[in-house]
Design a protein around this motif. Sequence first.
Motif, PDB file in Angstrom:
ATOM      1  N   PRO A 106      11.430  -1.007  -2.318  1.00  0.00           N
ATOM      2  CA  PRO A 106      11.358  -0.801  -0.872  1.00  0.00           C
ATOM      3  C   PRO A 106      11.664  -2.095  -0.130  1.00  0.00           C
ATOM      4  CG  PRO A 106       9.442   0.135  -1.993  1.00  0.00           C
ATOM      5  CD  PRO A 106      10.153  -0.708  -3.000  1.00  0.00           C
ATOM      6  N   ASP A 107      12.233  -1.993   1.054  1.00  0.00           N
ATOM      7  CA  ASP A 107      12.504  -3.199   1.837  1.00  0.00           C
ATOM      8  C   ASP A 107      11.211  -3.716   2.452  1.00  0.00           C
ATOM      9  OD1 ASP A 107      11.930  -1.644   4.095  1.00  0.00           O
ATOM     10  OD2 ASP A 107      14.042  -1.305   4.567  1.00  0.00           O
ATOM     11  N   ASN A 108      11.309  -4.748   3.262  1.00  0.00           N
ATOM     12  CA  ASN A 108      10.108  -5.387   3.820  1.00  0.00           C
ATOM     13  C   ASN A 108       9.271  -4.452   4.679  1.00  0.00           C
ATOM     14  OD1 ASN A 108      10.718  -7.840   2.582  1.00  0.00           O
ATOM     15  ND2 ASN A 108      11.928  -8.569   4.328  1.00  0.00           N
ATOM     16  N   SER A 109       9.897  -3.416   5.209  1.00  0.00           N
ATOM     17  CA  SER A 109       9.148  -2.465   6.036  1.00  0.00           C
ATOM     18  C   SER A 109       8.571  -1.323   5.206  1.00  0.00           C
ATOM     19  CB  SER A 109      10.062  -1.892   7.121  1.00  0.00           C
ATOM     20  OG  SER A 109      11.084  -1.080   6.538  1.00  0.00           O
ATOM     21  N   GLY A 110       8.909  -1.315   3.899  1.00  0.00           N
ATOM     22  CA  GLY A 110       8.411  -0.254   3.022  1.00  0.00           C
ATOM     23  C   GLY A 110       9.341   0.929   2.907  1.00  0.00           C
ATOM     24  N   SER A 111      10.544   0.799   3.446  1.00  0.00           N
ATOM     25  CA  SER A 111      11.496   1.913   3.420  1.00  0.00           C
ATOM     26  C   SER A 111      12.267   1.947   2.108  1.00  0.00           C
ATOM     27  CB  SER A 111      12.484   1.800   4.587  1.00  0.00           C
ATOM     28  OG  SER A 111      11.797   1.897   5.821  1.00  0.00           O
ATOM     29  N   GLY A 160       4.615  -1.345  -8.894  1.00  0.00           N
ATOM     30  CA  GLY A 160       3.394  -1.543  -8.127  1.00  0.00           C
ATOM     31  C   GLY A 160       2.767  -0.261  -7.625  1.00  0.00           C
ATOM     32  N   MET A 161       3.500   0.856  -7.732  1.00  0.00           N
ATOM     33  CA  MET A 161       2.970   2.139  -7.278  1.00  0.00           C
ATOM     34  C   MET A 161       2.903   3.161  -8.404  1.00  0.00           C
ATOM     35  SD  MET A 161       2.168   1.486  -4.247  1.00  0.00           S
ATOM     36  CE  MET A 161       1.508   3.127  -4.066  1.00  0.00           C
ATOM     37  N   ASP A 162       3.948   3.235  -9.210  1.00  0.00           N
ATOM     38  CA  ASP A 162       4.000   4.178 -10.326  1.00  0.00           C
ATOM     39  C   ASP A 162       3.345   3.538 -11.550  1.00  0.00           C
ATOM     40  OD1 ASP A 162       4.547   6.030 -12.271  1.00  0.00           O
ATOM     41  OD2 ASP A 162       6.731   5.932 -12.081  1.00  0.00           O
ATOM     42  N   GLU A 163       2.141   3.981 -11.867  1.00  0.00           N
ATOM     43  CA  GLU A 163       1.390   3.367 -12.965  1.00  0.00           C
ATOM     44  C   GLU A 163       1.944   3.753 -14.335  1.00  0.00           C
ATOM     45  OE1 GLU A 163      -2.768   4.076 -12.452  1.00  0.00           O
ATOM     46  OE2 GLU A 163      -2.881   2.841 -10.657  1.00  0.00           O
ATOM     47  N   ASP A 164       2.834   4.733 -14.396  1.00  0.00           N
ATOM     48  CA  ASP A 164       3.455   5.089 -15.668  1.00  0.00           C
ATOM     49  C   ASP A 164       4.380   3.989 -16.179  1.00  0.00           C
ATOM     50  OD1 ASP A 164       2.129   7.455 -15.326  1.00  0.00           O
ATOM     51  OD2 ASP A 164       3.835   8.720 -15.850  1.00  0.00           O
ATOM     52  N   ILE A 165       4.836   3.101 -15.279  1.00  0.00           N
ATOM     53  CA  ILE A 165       5.678   1.984 -15.699  1.00  0.00           C
ATOM     54  C   ILE A 165       4.904   0.665 -15.616  1.00  0.00           C
ATOM     55  CG2 ILE A 165       7.854   3.112 -15.118  1.00  0.00           C
ATOM     56  CD1 ILE A 165       7.883   1.371 -12.534  1.00  0.00           C
ATOM     57  N   ASP A 166       3.571   0.770 -15.606  1.00  0.00           N
ATOM     58  CA  ASP A 166       2.733  -0.430 -15.543  1.00  0.00           C
ATOM     59  C   ASP A 166       1.667  -0.382 -16.637  1.00  0.00           C
ATOM     60  OD1 ASP A 166       1.409  -2.736 -14.861  1.00  0.00           O
ATOM     61  OD2 ASP A 166       0.356  -1.852 -13.152  1.00  0.00           O
ATOM     62  N   PRO A 167       2.064  -0.668 -17.884  1.00  0.00           N
ATOM     63  CA  PRO A 167       1.105  -0.629 -18.989  1.00  0.00           C
ATOM     64  C   PRO A 167       0.333  -1.933 -19.161  1.00  0.00           C
ATOM     65  CG  PRO A 167       3.270  -1.112 -19.837  1.00  0.00           C
ATOM     66  CD  PRO A 167       3.423  -0.960 -18.352  1.00  0.00           C
ATOM     67  N   GLY A 168       0.424  -2.838 -18.187  1.00  0.00           N
ATOM     68  CA  GLY A 168      -0.226  -4.135 -18.327  1.00  0.00           C
ATOM     69  C   GLY A 168       0.732  -5.153 -18.925  1.00  0.00           C
ATOM     70  N   LEU A 182       0.670   9.393  -7.427  1.00  0.00           N
ATOM     71  CA  LEU A 182       1.413   8.142  -7.533  1.00  0.00           C
ATOM     72  C   LEU A 182       2.728   8.285  -8.298  1.00  0.00           C
ATOM     73  CD1 LEU A 182      -1.557   5.674  -8.128  1.00  0.00           C
ATOM     74  CD2 LEU A 182      -0.349   6.162  -6.000  1.00  0.00           C
ATOM     75  N   HIS A 183       2.677   8.861  -9.501  1.00  0.00           N
ATOM     76  CA  HIS A 183       3.896   8.951 -10.305  1.00  0.00           C
ATOM     77  C   HIS A 183       4.923   9.881  -9.679  1.00  0.00           C
ATOM     78  CE1 HIS A 183       6.642   9.328 -13.619  1.00  0.00           C
ATOM     79  NE2 HIS A 183       6.383  10.621 -13.737  1.00  0.00           N
ATOM     80  N   HIS A 184       4.510  11.065  -9.259  1.00  0.00           N
ATOM     81  CA  HIS A 184       5.469  12.021  -8.717  1.00  0.00           C
ATOM     82  C   HIS A 184       6.014  11.609  -7.354  1.00  0.00           C
ATOM     83  CE1 HIS A 184       5.947  15.732 -11.182  1.00  0.00           C
ATOM     84  NE2 HIS A 184       4.932  15.183 -11.841  1.00  0.00           N
ATOM     85  N   THR A 185       5.231  10.886  -6.586  1.00  0.00           N
ATOM     86  CA  THR A 185       5.692  10.457  -5.269  1.00  0.00           C
ATOM     87  C   THR A 185       6.541   9.203  -5.356  1.00  0.00           C
ATOM     88  OG1 THR A 185       3.663  11.347  -4.297  1.00  0.00           O
ATOM     89  CG2 THR A 185       4.984   9.891  -2.921  1.00  0.00           C
ATOM     90  N   PHE A 186       6.080   8.218  -6.140  1.00  0.00           N
ATOM     91  CA  PHE A 186       6.724   6.902  -6.159  1.00  0.00           C
ATOM     92  C   PHE A 186       7.337   6.589  -7.530  1.00  0.00           C
ATOM     93  CE2 PHE A 186       2.940   6.766  -3.361  1.00  0.00           C
ATOM     94  CZ  PHE A 186       3.598   6.678  -2.142  1.00  0.00           C
ATOM     95  N   THR A 187       8.027   7.555  -8.090  1.00  0.00           N
ATOM     96  CA  THR A 187       8.591   7.412  -9.427  1.00  0.00           C
ATOM     97  C   THR A 187       9.415   6.129  -9.572  1.00  0.00           C
ATOM     98  OG1 THR A 187       8.789   9.823  -9.423  1.00  0.00           O
ATOM     99  CG2 THR A 187       9.889   8.625 -11.207  1.00  0.00           C
ATOM    100  N   GLN A 201       0.832  -1.196   0.000  1.00  0.00           N
ATOM    101  CA  GLN A 201       0.000   0.000   0.000  1.00  0.00           C
ATOM    102  C   GLN A 201       0.869   1.250   0.000  1.00  0.00           C
ATOM    103  OE1 GLN A 201      -3.434   0.242  -0.128  1.00  0.00           O
ATOM    104  NE2 GLN A 201      -3.356  -1.957  -0.533  1.00  0.00           N
ATOM    105  N   TYR A 202       0.349   2.311  -0.655  1.00  0.00           N
ATOM    106  CA  TYR A 202       1.166   3.514  -0.792  1.00  0.00           C
ATOM    107  C   TYR A 202       1.494   4.138   0.552  1.00  0.00           C
ATOM    108  CZ  TYR A 202      -2.760   6.724   0.074  1.00  0.00           C
ATOM    109  OH  TYR A 202      -3.791   7.422   0.635  1.00  0.00           O
ATOM    110  N   LYS A 203       0.630   3.983   1.560  1.00  0.00           N
ATOM    111  CA  LYS A 203       0.866   4.590   2.855  1.00  0.00           C
ATOM    112  C   LYS A 203       2.007   3.922   3.603  1.00  0.00           C
ATOM    113  CE  LYS A 203      -3.836   6.340   3.605  1.00  0.00           C
ATOM    114  NZ  LYS A 203      -5.035   6.292   4.477  1.00  0.00           N
ATOM    115  N   THR A 204       2.397   2.718   3.204  1.00  0.00           N
ATOM    116  CA  THR A 204       3.449   1.995   3.918  1.00  0.00           C
ATOM    117  C   THR A 204       4.838   2.308   3.379  1.00  0.00           C
ATOM    118  OG1 THR A 204       3.356   0.053   2.465  1.00  0.00           O
ATOM    119  CG2 THR A 204       1.832   0.099   4.325  1.00  0.00           C
TER     120      THR A 204
END
Length: 367
Positions: free
Chosen positions: A269-274, A137-145, A128-133, A2-5
């Motif tokens: 991100p590692d297992n803790s989301g860092s 799994g978070m940046d949908e610009d690199i997830d075209p299916g 999503l894109h600007h935060t998690f570039t 999840q993005y919050k993690t």
Amino acid sequence: MQYKTIRFSRTNQAEFISDLKSQVKAYFEANNISTYGNWKMVLKTVFMFTLYFAPYILMLCGVITNVWVILGMWALMGFGKSGIGLSVMHDANHGAYSRNQTVNKYLSYVMNMIGANSYIWKIQHNVLHHTFTNIEGMDEDIDPGKLMRLSPHAPRLKAHRHQHIYGWFLYGMMTFLWLTTKDFKQLVRYKKMGLMKAHKRSFSGVLTEAIVSKVLYYAYALALPLWLIPAPWYVILIGFFIMHFITGLMLGLIFQPAHVMPTSEFPVPDNSGSVENNWAVHQLFTTTNFAPGSKIFSWFVGGLNYQIEHHLFPNICHVHYKKISEIVRAKAQEYGLPYHCQKTFFDAVYEHARMLKQLGRNDQYAA
């Protein structure tokens, strides 16, 4: 995940962005200029809207009747549509077009007028894109299916082996997804992710807005031309396709080479989301500029060839990117950080194609 993690480091070269912000602020204060748009933005807005609507009006009024000229008018509309998206709507959606946020709000709705949904795109792009570039799994610009593989962490399928060949066609089809299913799928997904709560918008309200705006778009952009333009129906459909294909291809060629490059990193991100890096440093490792010496190209694409500056300062209007890029580059070098830049647009497209080929043929890629 999840993005919050997901959490970026608060200590790893965190002083870089505070130092950079101070210097950029000093630049605007020393020159007594606003970070928002200026008269140049107004002229550009008039130009882009004219490029889109003038051919449309000429065709509807029967001024142009030659089939080949009609198809040429649709092509011009494609460039106008992409210009509106890149140079007008984009800044407005980031709140950077005008100091008056009401102006930004209504100019952002231009995206509804050209077939997509401003609110849904704002979540995809701004949040999503600007935060998690470049984070899988978070940046949908690199997830075209499944049709393309834009991240080394995505599954590699046999068909991807040729994506450096067929990918350009899929980029051209991008806006057709907006016209049909993409907005609705994203809206459902963002509701489940809890992303709508922060914006105080209801699911039913946004859904209604999306449906109504698409109906109105089809009415003026397709039904009215089929009724009024003095040409066979199939010519109108071909023209409509040309317009959208040009728009989609231009958007793909501007946004994808900015992040899917051999020099780009795709942090996990590692297992803790860092995430290892500070957010601003993360942007430097995942983003690339191109064609900094081409004034006309930069003008038309809304300064988005300066993607590093845009990602670090999305609330600054693009008319200032060239100037502040000198500050950003110098500060990155001072801190020993990367500042990726391709000399020309064609260099960037070539490197992006090379990256597509690597991602399509290897589980890992070599920079």
